[in-house]
Structure formats: structure tokens, C-alpha cells
Design a protein around this motif. Structure first.
Motif, mmCIF file in Angstrom:
data_model
loop_
_atom_site.group_PDB
_atom_site.id
_atom_site.type_symbol
_atom_site.label_atom_id
_atom_site.label_comp_id
_atom_site.label_asym_id
_atom_site.label_seq_id
_atom_site.Cartn_x
_atom_site.Cartn_y
_atom_site.Cartn_z
ATOM 1 N N PRO A 1 9.705 -8.900 13.803
ATOM 2 C CA PRO A 1 9.288 -9.422 15.103
ATOM 3 C C PRO A 1 7.767 -9.586 15.142
ATOM 4 O O PRO A 1 7.032 -8.700 14.697
ATOM 5 N N CYS A 2 7.315 -10.707 15.683
ATOM 6 C CA CYS A 2 5.884 -10.958 15.729
ATOM 7 C C CYS A 2 5.502 -11.651 17.025
ATOM 8 O O CYS A 2 6.343 -12.217 17.719
ATOM 9 N N ALA A 3 4.217 -11.572 17.319
ATOM 10 C CA ALA A 3 3.638 -12.289 18.451
ATOM 11 C C ALA A 3 2.212 -12.645 18.067
ATOM 12 O O ALA A 3 1.650 -12.094 17.114
ATOM 13 N N LEU A 4 1.629 -13.557 18.833
ATOM 14 C CA LEU A 4 0.306 -14.077 18.520
ATOM 15 C C LEU A 4 -0.438 -14.376 19.802
ATOM 16 O O LEU A 4 0.136 -14.908 20.752
ATOM 17 N N TYR A 5 -1.729 -14.008 19.813
ATOM 18 C CA TYR A 5 -2.601 -14.529 20.866
ATOM 19 C C TYR A 5 -3.768 -15.241 20.204
ATOM 20 O O TYR A 5 -4.233 -14.858 19.136
ATOM 21 N N VAL B 1 -0.572 -20.948 12.264
ATOM 22 C CA VAL B 1 0.061 -19.629 12.214
ATOM 23 C C VAL B 1 1.579 -19.775 12.265
ATOM 24 O O VAL B 1 2.297 -19.093 11.521
ATOM 25 N N GLU B 2 2.084 -20.663 13.101
ATOM 26 C CA GLU B 2 3.535 -20.874 13.169
ATOM 27 C C GLU B 2 4.098 -21.317 11.821
ATOM 28 O O GLU B 2 5.187 -20.881 11.432
ATOM 29 N N SER B 3 3.367 -22.122 11.105
ATOM 30 C CA SER B 3 3.803 -22.578 9.786
ATOM 31 C C SER B 3 3.955 -21.407 8.816
ATOM 32 O O SER B 3 4.945 -21.295 8.091
ATOM 33 N N ILE B 4 2.990 -20.510 8.826
ATOM 34 C CA ILE B 4 3.042 -19.339 7.941
ATOM 35 C C ILE B 4 4.167 -18.406 8.369
ATOM 36 O O ILE B 4 4.932 -17.905 7.537
ATOM 37 N N VAL B 5 4.289 -18.163 9.667
ATOM 38 C CA VAL B 5 5.351 -17.291 10.184
ATOM 39 C C VAL B 5 6.727 -17.854 9.833
ATOM 40 O O VAL B 5 7.632 -17.112 9.455
ATOM 41 N N THR B 6 6.874 -19.166 9.920
ATOM 42 C CA THR B 6 8.142 -19.802 9.529
ATOM 43 C C THR B 6 8.422 -19.554 8.057
ATOM 44 O O THR B 6 9.546 -19.208 7.680
ATOM 45 N N GLY B 7 7.417 -19.702 7.218
ATOM 46 C CA GLY B 7 7.591 -19.455 5.785
ATOM 47 C C GLY B 7 7.967 -18.017 5.478
ATOM 48 O O GLY B 7 8.761 -17.750 4.574
ATOM 49 N N LEU B 8 7.403 -17.087 6.234
ATOM 50 C CA LEU B 8 7.714 -15.670 6.048
ATOM 51 C C LEU B 8 9.073 -15.294 6.645
ATOM 52 O O LEU B 8 9.577 -14.208 6.397
ATOM 53 N N ARG B 9 9.621 -16.185 7.447
ATOM 54 C CA ARG B 9 10.887 -15.965 8.151
ATOM 55 C C ARG B 9 10.805 -14.797 9.135
ATOM 56 O O ARG B 9 11.768 -14.043 9.325
ATOM 57 N N TRP B 10 9.622 -14.641 9.753
ATOM 58 C CA TRP B 10 9.475 -13.682 10.833
ATOM 59 C C TRP B 10 10.085 -14.292 12.080
ATOM 60 O O TRP B 10 10.292 -15.499 12.161
ATOM 61 N N LYS B 11 10.376 -13.463 13.067
ATOM 62 C CA LYS B 11 10.950 -13.990 14.314
ATOM 63 C C LYS B 11 9.969 -13.745 15.465
ATOM 64 O O LYS B 11 9.371 -12.676 15.591
ATOM 65 N N TRP B 12 9.829 -14.761 16.284
ATOM 66 C CA TRP B 12 8.932 -14.665 17.432
ATOM 67 C C TRP B 12 9.544 -13.787 18.507
ATOM 68 O O TRP B 12 10.664 -14.044 18.952
ATOM 69 N N ALA B 13 8.825 -12.766 18.915
ATOM 70 C CA ALA B 13 9.254 -11.929 20.031
ATOM 71 C C ALA B 13 8.915 -12.608 21.353
ATOM 72 O O ALA B 13 9.523 -12.323 22.375
ATOM 73 N N GLN B 14 7.918 -13.497 21.300
ATOM 74 C CA GLN B 14 7.471 -14.245 22.469
ATOM 75 C C GLN B 14 6.717 -15.464 21.955
ATOM 76 O O GLN B 14 6.151 -15.436 20.863
ATOM 77 N N HIS B 15 6.689 -16.520 22.741
ATOM 78 C CA HIS B 15 5.909 -17.696 22.359
ATOM 79 C C HIS B 15 4.438 -17.311 22.220
ATOM 80 O O HIS B 15 3.951 -16.446 22.953
ATOM 81 N N PRO B 16 3.705 -17.948 21.318
ATOM 82 C CA PRO B 16 2.280 -17.651 21.177
ATOM 83 C C PRO B 16 1.535 -17.813 22.510
ATOM 84 O O PRO B 16 1.803 -18.732 23.282
ATOM 85 N N LEU B 17 0.636 -16.894 22.753
ATOM 86 C CA LEU B 17 -0.189 -16.885 23.955
ATOM 87 C C LEU B 17 -1.524 -17.529 23.605
ATOM 88 O O LEU B 17 -2.265 -17.011 22.764
ATOM 89 N N THR B 18 -1.816 -18.659 24.239
ATOM 90 C CA THR B 18 -3.073 -19.356 23.986
ATOM 91 C C THR B 18 -3.956 -19.221 25.220
ATOM 92 O O THR B 18 -3.571 -19.646 26.311
ATOM 93 N N LEU B 19 -5.110 -18.625 25.022
ATOM 94 C CA LEU B 19 -6.073 -18.374 26.092
ATOM 95 C C LEU B 19 -7.140 -19.464 25.993
ATOM 96 O O LEU B 19 -8.073 -19.354 25.203
ATOM 97 N N ARG B 20 -6.978 -20.521 26.779
ATOM 98 C CA ARG B 20 -7.766 -21.754 26.631
ATOM 99 C C ARG B 20 -8.990 -21.805 27.535
ATOM 100 O O ARG B 20 -8.973 -21.284 28.637
#
Length: 153
Positions: free
Chosen positions: A89-93, A107-126
Motif C-alpha cells: 500500500p502506498c500514497a503520495l503527496y 511516480v505513478e509510472s514507477i508505482v505501476t511497475g512495482l505493482r504497489w497499490k494506491w491506498a489513496q489518490h495522490p495528493l497534489t498541493l498546488r
């Protein structure tokens, strides 16, 4: 006991506030059975990933991409953990001065390659810095730790 690994690059006072907020949320006093380990991307490596039950990644947007330090973490860790940590399980800000899209996609590309699973959509602080970013990242840390403790991640 479960272990949450926070790997976040904090080169500025504001990104340091975010990393501290993630840790504060993960160490909430109501969470008893989660060990929280916080490392910079240059300190973290494959052994840290092997030892964790979930990972929270944090990065500033640098030229439309993740920080070089986070990229270095992935470069050193990718193949050693590829077969061992599928489903992690992973998450990203992302602290993005602009839109953060390139950073998120990288980051999503790498996480997909690692076959990790998103615990939550990435949080982007814009955009310009807002103090509310701190609370959002603290909530993300709390969410991951609580999910680990409850066994839903």
C-alpha cells in the motif's frame, strides 16, 4: 506491529513542515500498533521498503518532475524489491508550485511497475503555499497509519 515508512524529500522549510505533518498524523496518539519510520529519500533504500507494511512518499515538483532525491531512491530500490513487495500500500503527496501533473505521472509510472497499490489518490498541493496543506498531509499520514492498524490496507 505494522510499520509505515515515510520517504519524503524536504529541501525547504515548507516541505519540511509537510514531512513533519505526515509523521505527526501517522503518530496520532490513538494509533498504538504502527511503528513510523521517517527517512529522506537519500537515506532510505531497499531494506527499508522490505521492512515496511505501507509507504508514504513525498516530493516537491522540480521542473515538472519528482525530486532528484526521490528518483534516486527509486533507482536504488526498484529492482531489489520488484518481486518482493508487490501489493505494498502506498500514497503520495506532491508540493507543486505549478500543477504537479508531470510529477504525479512519473511516480505513478514507477508505482505501476512495482505493482504497489494506491491506498489513496495522490495528493497534489498546488500553487502558492497555503497553511492548509499541512493539515491535508497530516490527515494523509493519519489515514495510512489508521488503515494499517485496522488491517484494511
Amino acid at each position: 506491529m505494522k510499520r509505515l515508512l515515510i520517504v519524503a524529500h524536504a529541501p525547504s522549510p515548507n516541505t519540511l513542515k509537510l514531512r513533519e505533518a505526515a509523521e505527526r498524523g501517522a503518530r496520532h496518539p490513538d494509533i498504538d500498533n504502527v511503528e513510523v519510520v521517517v527517512k529522506s529519500p537519500l537515506e532510505a533504500g531497499p531494506d527499508d521498503v522490505r521492512a515496511c507494511d505501507a509507504i508514504l512518499l513525498g516530493t516537491p515538483e522540480n521542473l515538472g518532475y519528482m525530486s532528484g532525491a526521490l528518483k534516486d531512491f527509486f533507482d536504488r530500490s526498484y529492482y531489489p524489491i520488484l518481486e518482493e513487495k508487490q501489493g505494498l500500500p502506498c500514497a503520495l503527496y506532491i508540493r507543486a508550485g505549478r500543477d504537479g501533473t508531470g510529477t504525479r505521472r512519473a511516480v505513478e509510472s514507477i508505482v505501476t511497475g512495482l505493482r504497489w497499490k494506491w491506498a489513496q489518490h495522490p495528493l497534489t498541493l498546488r500553487g502558492e503555499w497555503q497553511e492548509e496543506f499541512v493539515g491535508q498531509v497530516e490527515e494523509l499520514g493519519l489515514y495510512l497509519a489508521a488503515g494499517l492498524e485496522a488491517g484494511v490496507l
